[in-house]
Design a protein around this motif. Structure first.
Motif, PDB file in Angstrom:
ATOM      1  N   THR A 168       0.833  -1.208   0.000  1.00  0.00           N
ATOM      2  CA  THR A 168       0.000   0.000   0.000  1.00  0.00           C
ATOM      3  C   THR A 168       0.870   1.262   0.000  1.00  0.00           C
ATOM      4  O   THR A 168       0.530   2.268  -0.625  1.00  0.00           O
ATOM      5  CB  THR A 168      -0.938   0.018   1.210  1.00  0.00           C
ATOM      6  OG1 THR A 168      -0.161  -0.153   2.416  1.00  0.00           O
ATOM      7  CG2 THR A 168      -1.975  -1.094   1.121  1.00  0.00           C
ATOM      8  N   GLY A 169       2.023   1.196   0.686  1.00  0.00           N
ATOM      9  CA  GLY A 169       2.940   2.327   0.687  1.00  0.00           C
ATOM     10  C   GLY A 169       3.496   2.597  -0.701  1.00  0.00           C
ATOM     11  O   GLY A 169       3.632   3.762  -1.119  1.00  0.00           O
ATOM     12  N   MET A 170       3.816   1.527  -1.437  1.00  0.00           N
ATOM     13  CA  MET A 170       4.319   1.703  -2.796  1.00  0.00           C
ATOM     14  C   MET A 170       3.246   2.290  -3.707  1.00  0.00           C
ATOM     15  O   MET A 170       3.540   3.114  -4.581  1.00  0.00           O
ATOM     16  CB  MET A 170       4.799   0.363  -3.340  1.00  0.00           C
ATOM     17  CG  MET A 170       5.989  -0.219  -2.591  1.00  0.00           C
ATOM     18  SD  MET A 170       7.445   0.845  -2.643  1.00  0.00           S
ATOM     19  CE  MET A 170       7.827   0.827  -4.380  1.00  0.00           C
ATOM     20  N   ILE A 171       2.004   1.888  -3.512  1.00  0.00           N
ATOM     21  CA  ILE A 171       0.910   2.446  -4.310  1.00  0.00           C
ATOM     22  C   ILE A 171       0.739   3.927  -4.019  1.00  0.00           C
ATOM     23  O   ILE A 171       0.557   4.748  -4.924  1.00  0.00           O
ATOM     24  CB  ILE A 171      -0.395   1.674  -4.032  1.00  0.00           C
ATOM     25  CG1 ILE A 171      -0.298   0.251  -4.594  1.00  0.00           C
ATOM     26  CG2 ILE A 171      -1.592   2.400  -4.648  1.00  0.00           C
ATOM     27  CD1 ILE A 171      -1.484  -0.618  -4.266  1.00  0.00           C
ATOM     28  N   ILE A 172       0.824   4.293  -2.749  1.00  0.00           N
ATOM     29  CA  ILE A 172       0.680   5.700  -2.366  1.00  0.00           C
ATOM     30  C   ILE A 172       1.819   6.526  -2.967  1.00  0.00           C
ATOM     31  O   ILE A 172       1.607   7.624  -3.504  1.00  0.00           O
ATOM     32  CB  ILE A 172       0.652   5.837  -0.833  1.00  0.00           C
ATOM     33  CG1 ILE A 172      -0.631   5.215  -0.270  1.00  0.00           C
ATOM     34  CG2 ILE A 172       0.763   7.302  -0.422  1.00  0.00           C
ATOM     35  CD1 ILE A 172      -0.667   5.152   1.235  1.00  0.00           C
ATOM     36  N   ASP A 173       3.057   6.007  -2.897  1.00  0.00           N
ATOM     37  CA  ASP A 173       4.202   6.732  -3.471  1.00  0.00           C
ATOM     38  C   ASP A 173       4.044   6.921  -4.976  1.00  0.00           C
ATOM     39  O   ASP A 173       4.340   7.995  -5.517  1.00  0.00           O
ATOM     40  CB  ASP A 173       5.494   5.966  -3.175  1.00  0.00           C
ATOM     41  CG  ASP A 173       5.870   6.015  -1.701  1.00  0.00           C
ATOM     42  OD1 ASP A 173       5.357   6.913  -0.996  1.00  0.00           O
ATOM     43  OD2 ASP A 173       6.671   5.163  -1.263  1.00  0.00           O
ATOM     44  N   SER A 174       3.579   5.880  -5.669  1.00  0.00           N
ATOM     45  CA  SER A 174       3.389   5.986  -7.126  1.00  0.00           C
ATOM     46  C   SER A 174       2.288   6.978  -7.460  1.00  0.00           C
ATOM     47  O   SER A 174       2.389   7.731  -8.434  1.00  0.00           O
ATOM     48  CB  SER A 174       3.059   4.613  -7.711  1.00  0.00           C
ATOM     49  OG  SER A 174       4.127   3.705  -7.530  1.00  0.00           O
ATOM     50  N   ALA A 175       1.221   6.983  -6.651  1.00  0.00           N
ATOM     51  CA  ALA A 175       0.133   7.933  -6.877  1.00  0.00           C
ATOM     52  C   ALA A 175       0.611   9.366  -6.656  1.00  0.00           C
ATOM     53  O   ALA A 175       0.258  10.275  -7.424  1.00  0.00           O
ATOM     54  CB  ALA A 175      -1.040   7.624  -5.957  1.00  0.00           C
ATOM     55  N   ARG A 176       1.451   9.574  -5.654  1.00  0.00           N
ATOM     56  CA  ARG A 176       2.000  10.902  -5.405  1.00  0.00           C
ATOM     57  C   ARG A 176       2.925  11.329  -6.553  1.00  0.00           C
ATOM     58  O   ARG A 176       2.939  12.499  -6.948  1.00  0.00           O
ATOM     59  CB  ARG A 176       2.770  10.915  -4.086  1.00  0.00           C
ATOM     60  CG  ARG A 176       1.868  10.881  -2.849  1.00  0.00           C
ATOM     61  CD  ARG A 176       2.676  10.718  -1.588  1.00  0.00           C
ATOM     62  NE  ARG A 176       1.825  10.747  -0.408  1.00  0.00           N
ATOM     63  CZ  ARG A 176       2.246  10.425   0.828  1.00  0.00           C
ATOM     64  NH1 ARG A 176       3.522  10.067   1.009  1.00  0.00           N
ATOM     65  NH2 ARG A 176       1.405  10.469   1.837  1.00  0.00           N
ATOM     66  N   GLN A 177       3.677  10.360  -7.096  1.00  0.00           N
ATOM     67  CA  GLN A 177       4.536  10.662  -8.230  1.00  0.00           C
ATOM     68  C   GLN A 177       3.713  11.099  -9.432  1.00  0.00           C
ATOM     69  O   GLN A 177       4.084  12.036 -10.151  1.00  0.00           O
ATOM     70  CB  GLN A 177       5.371   9.426  -8.581  1.00  0.00           C
ATOM     71  CG  GLN A 177       6.446   9.684  -9.624  1.00  0.00           C
ATOM     72  CD  GLN A 177       7.294   8.465  -9.895  1.00  0.00           C
ATOM     73  OE1 GLN A 177       7.200   7.465  -9.194  1.00  0.00           O
ATOM     74  NE2 GLN A 177       8.120   8.542 -10.921  1.00  0.00           N
ATOM     75  N   LEU A 178       2.577  10.437  -9.660  1.00  0.00           N
ATOM     76  CA  LEU A 178       1.687  10.829 -10.754  1.00  0.00           C
ATOM     77  C   LEU A 178       1.114  12.222 -10.522  1.00  0.00           C
ATOM     78  O   LEU A 178       1.004  13.023 -11.456  1.00  0.00           O
ATOM     79  CB  LEU A 178       0.555   9.817 -10.906  1.00  0.00           C
ATOM     80  CG  LEU A 178       0.874   8.504 -11.624  1.00  0.00           C
ATOM     81  CD1 LEU A 178      -0.323   7.570 -11.562  1.00  0.00           C
ATOM     82  CD2 LEU A 178       1.268   8.769 -13.068  1.00  0.00           C
ATOM     83  N   THR A 179       0.749  12.489  -9.271  1.00  0.00           N
ATOM     84  CA  THR A 179       0.190  13.809  -8.940  1.00  0.00           C
ATOM     85  C   THR A 179       1.217  14.910  -9.185  1.00  0.00           C
ATOM     86  O   THR A 179       0.914  15.952  -9.774  1.00  0.00           O
ATOM     87  CB  THR A 179      -0.269  13.835  -7.473  1.00  0.00           C
ATOM     88  OG1 THR A 179      -1.252  12.820  -7.255  1.00  0.00           O
ATOM     89  CG2 THR A 179      -0.864  15.190  -7.122  1.00  0.00           C
ATOM     90  N   THR A 180       2.458  14.670  -8.742  1.00  0.00           N
ATOM     91  CA  THR A 180       3.525  15.651  -8.952  1.00  0.00           C
ATOM     92  C   THR A 180       3.806  15.853 -10.431  1.00  0.00           C
ATOM     93  O   THR A 180       3.973  16.983 -10.915  1.00  0.00           O
ATOM     94  CB  THR A 180       4.805  15.200  -8.238  1.00  0.00           C
ATOM     95  OG1 THR A 180       4.540  15.028  -6.841  1.00  0.00           O
ATOM     96  CG2 THR A 180       5.910  16.225  -8.414  1.00  0.00           C
TER      97      THR A 180
END
Length: 351
Positions: A168-180
């Motif tokens: 779940t942490g990796m999913i959150i990090d990837s989602a934040r990368q997409l947002t940025t």
């Protein structure tokens, strides 16, 4: 020895010359026939010439004038036909067209020259557009693949709590990368179509730099980096939000590429017409080839660190500084570190 370019004659000169040649030919033929008519007298009638002298003159003049007009006109108008053909190819997306610029007619030569420049610019824009699409697609593909992969793993009911939390942490990090990434794309797209800065206010520039360093403390704190600050108090008039983006990107890069125990120096100096900010580090530095391209969109000098950024930070910095009327320069050596020098226009209010 420098070769001189032959002087081109204007298009009007050619057409005037054409008309002059036709008239001269007509008069010459008229004079010859008139001379023959007067010299021979009634011999033309005695031989029962089927064509009266005037009709003969008109006929020969038409034939001669038409021949000269077609010959010269075809030569003059051929480049225009080539231009029309080339324009049709460009409209179809073919940007490899090149017109001959050596025509002696000045106007035609100039048109061909500027047409070639236009096609070259269109070709460059098309290349940039294609590269942009490819890079954006690649940057979106990586985090999306990570989200899909870890989301699939989460469907396994036998996962431990540690594995569940990691995925779940990796999913959150990837989602934040997409947002940025999407946010940076929107920002740089907006700034590239903007010529003037808006929402400008007066604020303390030295305090803004300190705030940027505090925001980055979670990044430089664990690496135990030494901070060397030399910030003179001054007030600056500009877009506060965009300038914060500049400091966060430049300082963030300095923190990212400086190893543990390294040092980051930040200085801010007012001047009579310029404010000079220098941000330097003792990091890994850059080779000349990398340094040359760092302000290009999506360029990343170290592919191994591509997951830590998207190659839009420094292009954003360059565009913001340009809109602010300033300049940004970088000096760097591999293994020594990098130094970014940012100059912003004054005058400066020092307190």
């Amino acid at each position: 020895m420098r070769m001189r370019r032959p002087k081109n004659r204007g298009l009007w000169w050619y057409f005037v010359s054409l008309v002059f040649v036709i008239i001269l030919s007509f008069l010459l033929l008229l004079s010859i026939l008139a001379y023959l008519y007067i010299s021979l007298g009634n011999d033309l009638v005695q031989h029962r010439n089927p064509f009266p002298p005037i009709l003969t003159i008109i006929l020969f003049s038409l034939i001669l004038g038409t021949t000269i007009t077609l010959t010269v006109g075809r030569k003059v108008l051929a480049p225009i036909a080539d231009l029309i053909k080339a324009a049709k190819e460009v409209s179809k997306g073919n940007f490899e067209i090149h017109l001959d610029e050596s025509h002696r007619v000045g106007e035609i030569s100039d048109v061909a020259h500027h047409f070639n420049i236009m096609v070259q610019e269109l070709r460059s824009i098309e290349t940039l557009r294609n590269d942009f699409v490819v890079n954006v697609s690649h940057e979106f593909k990586t985090p999306l693949a990570a989200i899909e992969g870890y989301a699939t793993l989460l469907q396994d009911d036998s996962l431990s709590k540690e594995e569940h939390d990691e995925y779940t942490g990796m999913i959150i990090d990837s989602a934040r990368q997409l947002t940025t990434l999407s946010g940076n794309i929107l920002k740089i797209s907006k700034l590239e179509n903007q010529e003037l800065l808006t929402e400008q206010t007066e604020y303390r520039l030295d305090e803004q730099l300190r705030q940027a360093l505090l925001l980055l403390e979670p990044a430089w704190g664990p690496k135990q980096l030494s901070l060397n600050l030399d910030l003179e108090e001054l007030r600056y008039y500009g877009n506060e939000e965009l300038m914060m983006q500049v400091w966060l990107n430049v300082l963030g890069n300095a923190v990212k590429f400086t190893p543990e125990g390294g040092e980051i120096s930040v200085s801010l100096r007012p001047g009579p017409s310029w404010i000079t900010a220098v941000i330097s580090d003792t990091g890994i530095g850059m080779a000349p080839k990398v340094r040359k391209h760092i302000f290009e969109k999506f360029y990343q000098g170290d592919p191994a660190r591509s997951a830590e950024g998207n190659g839009l930070g420094l292009p954003l910095v360059s565009r913001i500084i340009s809109l602010s009327g300033g300049t940004v320069e970088v000096s760097s050596e591999p293994g020594v570190g990098s130094a970014f020098t940012i100059k912003l226009p004054g005058p400066v209010n020092v307190k």
